[in-house]
Design a protein around this motif. Sequence first.
Motif, mmCIF file in Angstrom:
data_model
loop_
_atom_site.group_PDB
_atom_site.id
_atom_site.type_symbol
_atom_site.label_atom_id
_atom_site.label_comp_id
_atom_site.label_asym_id
_atom_site.label_seq_id
_atom_site.Cartn_x
_atom_site.Cartn_y
_atom_site.Cartn_z
ATOM 1 N N ALA A 70 -69.826 -135.897 -144.345
ATOM 2 C CA ALA A 70 -68.888 -136.765 -145.066
ATOM 3 C C ALA A 70 -68.409 -137.918 -144.184
ATOM 4 N N ARG A 71 -68.394 -137.720 -142.877
ATOM 5 C CA ARG A 71 -68.026 -138.823 -141.969
ATOM 6 C C ARG A 71 -69.160 -139.836 -141.863
ATOM 7 N N CYS A 72 -70.396 -139.357 -141.929
ATOM 8 C CA CYS A 72 -71.554 -140.245 -141.808
ATOM 9 C C CYS A 72 -71.823 -141.009 -143.097
ATOM 10 N N TYR A 73 -71.524 -140.387 -144.222
ATOM 11 C CA TYR A 73 -71.864 -140.974 -145.513
ATOM 12 C C TYR A 73 -70.742 -140.681 -146.496
ATOM 13 N N LYS A 74 -70.128 -141.705 -147.024
ATOM 14 C CA LYS A 74 -69.044 -141.530 -147.988
ATOM 15 C C LYS A 74 -69.623 -141.283 -149.382
ATOM 16 N N PRO A 75 -69.249 -140.165 -150.018
ATOM 17 C CA PRO A 75 -69.751 -139.871 -151.357
ATOM 18 C C PRO A 75 -69.345 -140.945 -152.357
ATOM 19 N N LYS A 76 -70.234 -141.249 -153.258
ATOM 20 C CA LYS A 76 -69.986 -142.303 -154.229
ATOM 21 C C LYS A 76 -69.563 -141.761 -155.598
ATOM 22 N N LEU A 77 -70.240 -140.754 -156.069
ATOM 23 C CA LEU A 77 -70.037 -140.268 -157.434
ATOM 24 C C LEU A 77 -69.718 -138.783 -157.393
ATOM 25 N N LYS A 78 -68.629 -138.395 -158.023
ATOM 26 C CA LYS A 78 -68.198 -136.994 -157.997
ATOM 27 C C LYS A 78 -68.273 -136.380 -159.380
ATOM 28 N N VAL A 79 -68.242 -135.059 -159.433
ATOM 29 C CA VAL A 79 -68.300 -134.326 -160.692
ATOM 30 C C VAL A 79 -67.078 -134.647 -161.552
ATOM 31 N N ALA A 80 -65.971 -135.025 -160.934
ATOM 32 C CA ALA A 80 -64.762 -135.384 -161.681
ATOM 33 C C ALA A 80 -65.028 -136.544 -162.646
ATOM 34 N N VAL A 81 -65.902 -137.469 -162.262
ATOM 35 C CA VAL A 81 -66.255 -138.590 -163.139
ATOM 36 C C VAL A 81 -66.989 -138.075 -164.376
ATOM 37 N N LEU A 82 -67.883 -137.114 -164.184
ATOM 38 C CA LEU A 82 -68.605 -136.526 -165.308
ATOM 39 C C LEU A 82 -67.667 -135.719 -166.200
ATOM 40 N N GLN A 83 -66.733 -135.020 -165.576
ATOM 41 C CA GLN A 83 -65.742 -134.242 -166.316
ATOM 42 C C GLN A 83 -64.890 -135.172 -167.192
ATOM 43 N N GLU A 84 -64.496 -136.289 -166.649
ATOM 44 C CA GLU A 84 -63.712 -137.265 -167.412
ATOM 45 C C GLU A 84 -64.538 -137.832 -168.550
ATOM 46 N N ALA A 85 -65.822 -138.055 -168.307
ATOM 47 C CA ALA A 85 -66.703 -138.576 -169.362
ATOM 48 C C ALA A 85 -66.835 -137.574 -170.502
ATOM 49 N N LEU A 86 -66.848 -136.307 -170.198
ATOM 50 C CA LEU A 86 -66.890 -135.294 -171.255
ATOM 51 C C LEU A 86 -65.635 -135.339 -172.110
ATOM 52 N N GLN A 87 -64.501 -135.588 -171.486
ATOM 53 C CA GLN A 87 -63.230 -135.614 -172.213
ATOM 54 C C GLN A 87 -63.079 -136.879 -173.058
#
Length: 119
Positions: free
Chosen positions: A97-114
């Motif tokens: 996580a220090r070498c590469y910052k995550p861009k897309l998380k499951v929370a975005v998909l969860q919000e899209a479902l809602q």
Amino acid sequence: MEQINPRLKQFITTYCKRYKVNAVDCERIDTNTSIDLDLDIVDIETELFLAEFAEHFKIDKSKFSWYKYGYPKGSARVRFIRYLFGYQRPWVKKLSARCYKPKLKVAVLQEALQTGKLL
């Protein structure tokens, strides 16, 4: 922490098994899991993943833009660390996580479902 939709968990594990992306434990997936760093779905595979997600759950992805998240292209350094040490140890995850910052998380998909829209 917010509970993840069981159908979304099932979709992610099925996708990863079908395309042999990464061995994913269904119990470890939560809203903070990143698609690119934790699941190792990067580059064009991310496009395929999002297309199948939108099709499977009937989500409108017409307004989705990579400008908000940055296109996930992966990291050679993270691939090397994973090759040497695996990815299950907590210190390896922190170093990655220090070498590469995550861009897309499951929370975005969860919000899209809602909401019904992938933004």
